[in-house]
Design a protein around this motif. Structure first.
Motif, PDB file in Angstrom:
ATOM      1  N   PHE A 100      12.401 -18.369   7.032  1.00 44.71           N
ATOM      2  CA  PHE A 100      11.288 -18.588   6.122  1.00 44.71           C
ATOM      3  C   PHE A 100      10.679 -17.251   5.699  1.00 44.71           C
ATOM      4  CE2 PHE A 100      11.467 -23.056   6.655  1.00 44.71           C
ATOM      5  CZ  PHE A 100      10.541 -23.651   5.826  1.00 44.71           C
ATOM      6  N   ARG A 101      10.541 -16.331   6.651  1.00 43.42           N
ATOM      7  CA  ARG A 101       9.931 -15.040   6.321  1.00 43.42           C
ATOM      8  C   ARG A 101      10.834 -14.213   5.411  1.00 43.42           C
ATOM      9  NH1 ARG A 101       7.828  -9.993   9.293  1.00 43.42           N
ATOM     10  NH2 ARG A 101       6.466  -9.262   7.643  1.00 43.42           N
ATOM     11  N   LEU A 102      12.125 -14.158   5.718  1.00 44.27           N
ATOM     12  CA  LEU A 102      13.051 -13.417   4.867  1.00 44.27           C
ATOM     13  C   LEU A 102      13.054 -13.969   3.446  1.00 44.27           C
ATOM     14  CD1 LEU A 102      16.081 -13.052   7.325  1.00 44.27           C
ATOM     15  CD2 LEU A 102      14.662 -11.169   6.473  1.00 44.27           C
ATOM     16  N   ILE A 103      13.104 -15.298   3.343  1.00 45.32           N
ATOM     17  CA  ILE A 103      13.161 -15.940   2.025  1.00 45.32           C
ATOM     18  C   ILE A 103      11.843 -15.746   1.282  1.00 45.32           C
ATOM     19  CG2 ILE A 103      13.249 -18.195   0.886  1.00 45.32           C
ATOM     20  CD1 ILE A 103      15.352 -18.945   3.109  1.00 45.32           C
ATOM     21  N   ARG A 104      10.728 -15.933   1.965  1.00 45.51           N
ATOM     22  CA  ARG A 104       9.415 -15.740   1.336  1.00 45.51           C
ATOM     23  C   ARG A 104       9.271 -14.306   0.816  1.00 45.51           C
ATOM     24  NH1 ARG A 104       6.698 -17.130   5.500  1.00 45.51           N
ATOM     25  NH2 ARG A 104       5.926 -15.157   6.335  1.00 45.51           N
ATOM     26  N   SER A 105       9.670 -13.355   1.633  1.00 47.33           N
ATOM     27  CA  SER A 105       9.550 -11.952   1.231  1.00 47.33           C
ATOM     28  C   SER A 105      10.437 -11.643   0.037  1.00 47.33           C
ATOM     29  CB  SER A 105       9.922 -11.039   2.408  1.00 47.33           C
ATOM     30  OG  SER A 105       9.057 -11.245   3.503  1.00 47.33           O
ATOM     31  N   ALA A 106      11.669 -12.150   0.074  1.00 47.31           N
ATOM     32  CA  ALA A 106      12.614 -11.884  -1.016  1.00 47.31           C
ATOM     33  C   ALA A 106      12.130 -12.481  -2.331  1.00 47.31           C
ATOM     34  CB  ALA A 106      13.987 -12.437  -0.656  1.00 47.31           C
ATOM     35  N   ILE A 107      11.694 -13.738  -2.306  1.00 47.25           N
ATOM     36  CA  ILE A 107      11.291 -14.414  -3.543  1.00 47.25           C
ATOM     37  C   ILE A 107      10.044 -13.770  -4.138  1.00 47.25           C
ATOM     38  CG2 ILE A 107      10.393 -16.574  -4.493  1.00 47.25           C
ATOM     39  CD1 ILE A 107      12.276 -18.056  -2.581  1.00 47.25           C
ATOM     40  N   ILE A 220      25.282  -8.623   2.074  1.00 53.78           N
ATOM     41  CA  ILE A 220      24.110  -9.500   1.991  1.00 53.78           C
ATOM     42  C   ILE A 220      22.838  -8.708   2.288  1.00 53.78           C
ATOM     43  CG2 ILE A 220      25.451 -11.548   2.583  1.00 53.78           C
ATOM     44  CD1 ILE A 220      24.316 -11.302   5.450  1.00 53.78           C
ATOM     45  N   ASP A 221      21.696  -9.401   2.243  1.00 52.82           N
ATOM     46  CA  ASP A 221      20.402  -8.746   2.461  1.00 52.82           C
ATOM     47  C   ASP A 221      19.623  -9.298   3.649  1.00 52.82           C
ATOM     48  OD1 ASP A 221      20.083  -6.892   0.019  1.00 52.82           O
ATOM     49  OD2 ASP A 221      20.727  -8.803  -0.849  1.00 52.82           O
ATOM     50  N   GLY A 222      20.006 -10.436   4.172  1.00 56.66           N
ATOM     51  CA  GLY A 222      19.292 -10.996   5.312  1.00 56.66           C
ATOM     52  C   GLY A 222      20.177 -11.921   6.120  1.00 56.66           C
ATOM     53  N   TYR A 223      19.961 -11.949   7.440  1.00 55.65           N
ATOM     54  CA  TYR A 223      20.737 -12.807   8.332  1.00 55.65           C
ATOM     55  C   TYR A 223      19.822 -13.181   9.484  1.00 55.65           C
ATOM     56  CZ  TYR A 223      25.088 -14.576  10.453  1.00 55.65           C
ATOM     57  OH  TYR A 223      26.100 -15.389  10.948  1.00 55.65           O
ATOM     58  N   ALA A 224      19.941 -14.403   9.963  1.00 61.12           N
ATOM     59  CA  ALA A 224      19.092 -14.849  11.061  1.00 61.12           C
ATOM     60  C   ALA A 224      19.866 -15.723  12.034  1.00 61.12           C
ATOM     61  CB  ALA A 224      17.886 -15.628  10.534  1.00 61.12           C
ATOM     62  N   ILE A 225      19.508 -15.612  13.321  1.00 58.41           N
ATOM     63  CA  ILE A 225      20.075 -16.472  14.352  1.00 58.41           C
ATOM     64  C   ILE A 225      18.973 -16.961  15.290  1.00 58.41           C
ATOM     65  CG2 ILE A 225      22.276 -15.229  14.286  1.00 58.41           C
ATOM     66  CD1 ILE A 225      21.533 -14.098  17.076  1.00 58.41           C
ATOM     67  N   SER A 226      19.261 -18.012  16.022  1.00 56.57           N
ATOM     68  CA  SER A 226      18.383 -18.533  17.074  1.00 56.57           C
ATOM     69  C   SER A 226      19.056 -18.262  18.417  1.00 56.57           C
ATOM     70  CB  SER A 226      18.145 -20.033  16.896  1.00 56.57           C
ATOM     71  OG  SER A 226      17.407 -20.304  15.729  1.00 56.57           O
ATOM     72  N   PRO A 227      18.561 -17.332  19.201  1.00 57.65           N
ATOM     73  CA  PRO A 227      19.257 -16.956  20.439  1.00 57.65           C
ATOM     74  C   PRO A 227      19.460 -18.086  21.449  1.00 57.65           C
ATOM     75  CG  PRO A 227      17.749 -15.227  19.800  1.00 57.65           C
ATOM     76  CD  PRO A 227      17.470 -16.394  18.890  1.00 57.65           C
ATOM     77  N   TYR A 228      18.625 -19.128  21.411  1.00 63.75           N
ATOM     78  CA  TYR A 228      18.836 -20.218  22.357  1.00 63.75           C
ATOM     79  C   TYR A 228      20.129 -20.986  22.057  1.00 63.75           C
ATOM     80  CZ  TYR A 228      17.306 -24.008  19.178  1.00 63.75           C
ATOM     81  OH  TYR A 228      17.206 -24.919  18.159  1.00 63.75           O
ATOM     82  N   LYS A 229      20.678 -20.778  20.866  1.00 64.93           N
ATOM     83  CA  LYS A 229      21.961 -21.395  20.537  1.00 64.93           C
ATOM     84  C   LYS A 229      23.125 -20.453  20.820  1.00 64.93           C
ATOM     85  CE  LYS A 229      20.461 -24.853  17.215  1.00 64.93           C
ATOM     86  NZ  LYS A 229      20.862 -25.622  16.026  1.00 64.93           N
ATOM     87  N   ILE A 238      16.044 -13.933  15.891  1.00 65.88           N
ATOM     88  CA  ILE A 238      16.414 -12.566  15.527  1.00 65.88           C
ATOM     89  C   ILE A 238      16.767 -12.533  14.046  1.00 65.88           C
ATOM     90  CG2 ILE A 238      18.079 -10.688  15.839  1.00 65.88           C
ATOM     91  CD1 ILE A 238      18.354 -11.565  18.734  1.00 65.88           C
ATOM     92  N   GLY A 239      16.199 -11.558  13.350  1.00 63.87           N
ATOM     93  CA  GLY A 239      16.481 -11.382  11.936  1.00 63.87           C
ATOM     94  C   GLY A 239      16.976  -9.988  11.639  1.00 63.87           C
ATOM     95  N   TRP A 240      17.779  -9.896  10.595  1.00 65.67           N
ATOM     96  CA  TRP A 240      18.187  -8.604  10.047  1.00 65.67           C
ATOM     97  C   TRP A 240      17.856  -8.594   8.571  1.00 65.67           C
ATOM     98  CZ3 TRP A 240      21.692  -7.788   6.044  1.00 65.67           C
ATOM     99  CH2 TRP A 240      21.948  -6.438   5.750  1.00 65.67           C
ATOM    100  N   ALA A 241      17.291  -7.479   8.097  1.00 63.48           N
ATOM    101  CA  ALA A 241      16.973  -7.314   6.683  1.00 63.48           C
ATOM    102  C   ALA A 241      17.568  -6.003   6.193  1.00 63.48           C
ATOM    103  CB  ALA A 241      15.462  -7.312   6.460  1.00 63.48           C
ATOM    104  N   SER A 242      18.217  -6.039   5.052  1.00 66.72           N
ATOM    105  CA  SER A 242      18.851  -4.848   4.488  1.00 66.72           C
ATOM    106  C   SER A 242      17.802  -3.799   4.135  1.00 66.72           C
ATOM    107  CB  SER A 242      19.648  -5.223   3.238  1.00 66.72           C
ATOM    108  OG  SER A 242      18.759  -5.600   2.189  1.00 66.72           O
ATOM    109  N   ASP A 243      18.256  -2.566   3.926  1.00 68.91           N
ATOM    110  CA  ASP A 243      17.345  -1.512   3.488  1.00 68.91           C
ATOM    111  C   ASP A 243      16.715  -1.880   2.150  1.00 68.91           C
ATOM    112  OD1 ASP A 243      17.758   0.181   5.686  1.00 68.91           O
ATOM    113  OD2 ASP A 243      19.574   1.018   4.796  1.00 68.91           O
TER     114      ASP A 243
END
Length: 422
Positions: A100-107, A220-229, A238-243
């Motif tokens: 949600f945060r990555l998408i909100r920030s990007a849009i 790509i510019d963003g990737y996310a995972i849920s560590p409990y999975k 955990i999120g990754w955001a491109s420069d």
């Protein structure tokens, strides 16, 4: 292959908590890994250790400096696991919150106008966020139709919806309902060719435990995972955001570092437990390669995991020993089809004349844990077009065994009313 190395499966299972016993009900087989994988024992120990430390980050004392060292090491481990050199890695509340945060920030940072692009296969973690901000910003949210028969979405389907005015696009790496993977690099490349400025966010939550992640190859510019999975614990994502995405305006504390994505102090123990996960992948990969390079070991682990899980799902579908597979049982339907190379450790099924919750309950009675997916806001996008009110999800991980699959098939034969069922 994991099973070809004597004693390796026992050693793998020995590293996980509650691998064959539920702490509430006793002995059981765990085929509900898509709902949350088993937890490494090392993660449990690490969580307890860091929960007890009173010191905070960023202070001038040895304990605080050690916490910062642990975080720095975890971020380095994350880079190795994701195979990504640039951008920023950060911890959030959950995988869904991170998306949600990555998408909100990007849009909100993208140029005005244009379109947003996703697919009907997606989990609401991306689809809901895109839909909400499409309405708020007055943009069209275009949804690429997934293929009902195969349970996935192709680059050819995406290409039909591409245009130069795309602002943000989302891709689901693997479906938690069908279990089918998506060709992220091909889809991302097609989007880039049509709209070079489009920001691309990928939901890797279901994919992470089944196959390797290689962000540097995705474009790509963003990737996310849920560590409990992926063998860690609940309570963080955990999120990754491109420069490129990081450089755009975003929510953050004024006056703080411009590259910072985290809001407030995050749990050092969350970071530390993901280092445990990466160390486990490196250990497992070390059983299949002599390389001392951690990334090479992670890739070897991913290959072994994929091969073992394919063996397990093939056994489920086609049978093992003298037991019929699901594809041979009258009245049993397989979502996404029986022969599907995109499948990653998951089989979703229906039984004619038996409601999915009743199948799950009957399996529970035989100490086999599965899950009902209902045609609700989580799974209706996949089940409703198939005319299904619900389905049974059977999800595996590499610590599951052929013996467990055999017990599942014996139970399913009874449920499906197979003549001569054990």
């Amino acid at each position: 292959m994991i099973t070809e190395k004597p004693g390796l499966m026992e050693e793998i299972r020995g590293r996980f908590a509650h691998v064959d016993t539920c702490p509430v009900t006793g002995p059981r087989i765990f085929f509900e890994n898509a709902g949350g994988a088993l937890t490494l024992k090392s993660v449990v120990e690490t969580s307890a250790t860091f929960a007890a430390i009173p010191d905070n980050q960023g202070r001038d004392n040895p304990a605080s400096k050690e916490l910062m060292r642990v975080i720095d090491q975890a971020k380095a481990d994350m880079r190795t696991f994701f195979n990504v050199a640039g951008g920023q890695l950060f911890v959030g509340e959950s995988g869904t919150e991170v998306l949600f945060r990555l998408i909100r920030s990007a849009i909100n940072a993208a140029p005005e106008g244009g379109k947003l692009l996703g697919s009907t296969l997606e989990h609401p973690a991306t689809r809901s966020a895109m839909g909400y901000w499409a309405e708020k910003t007055g943009r069209e949210h275009v949804l690429v139709a997934h293929d009902d028969a195969s349970g996935t979405v192709t680059v050819e389907a995406y290409k039909k919806a591409l245009s130069p005015d795309l602002r943000v696009a989302t891709i689901l790496h693997t479906s938690p309902v069908t279990g089918m993977a998506v060709d992220v690099p091909a889809i991302a490349a097609a989007i880039r060719a049509a709209a070079p400025g489009c920001l691309i966010i990928v939901d890797g939550i279901q994919h992470a435990s089944h196959g390797h992640i290689d962000i540097d190859s995705y474009g790509i510019d963003g990737y996310a995972i849920s560590p409990y999975k992926v063998f860690s614990r609940h309570g963080y994502g955990i999120g990754w955001a491109s420069d490129r995405l990081t450089a755009l305006p975003k929510e953050q504390l004024r006056g703080g570092p411009a590259e910072n994505w985290e809001l407030g102090t995050r749990d050092t123990g969350a970071y530390a437990t993901f280092s445990d996960v990466v160390d486990y992948f490196a250990w497992l990969g070390g059983q299949f390669t002599d390389s001392g390079d951690k990334r090479a070991r992670i890739e070897a682990a991913a290959e072994a995991i994929h091969a073992h899980e394919k063996t397990l799902t093939d056994a489920m579908l086609y049978g093992t020993g003298n037991l019929k597979g699901l594809s041979e049982m009258a009245g049993v339907g397989i979502i996404g089809g029986v022969e599907n190379p995109a499948r990653e450790g998951l089989v979703s099924l229906t039984v004619e004349g038996v409601d999915a919750p009743d199948v799950v309950a009957a399996l529970n009675d035989q100490s086999i844990r599965t899950h009902t997916r209902k045609a609700d806001h989580y799974s209706g996008n996949v089940l409703e077009p198939l005319g299904l009110p619900s389905a049974v999800r059977v999800s595996l991980c590499h610590y599951n065994t052929l013996e467990e699959v055999a017990q599942f098939l014996a139970a399913m034969a009874e449920i499906a009313g197979e003549t001569g069922a054990p």
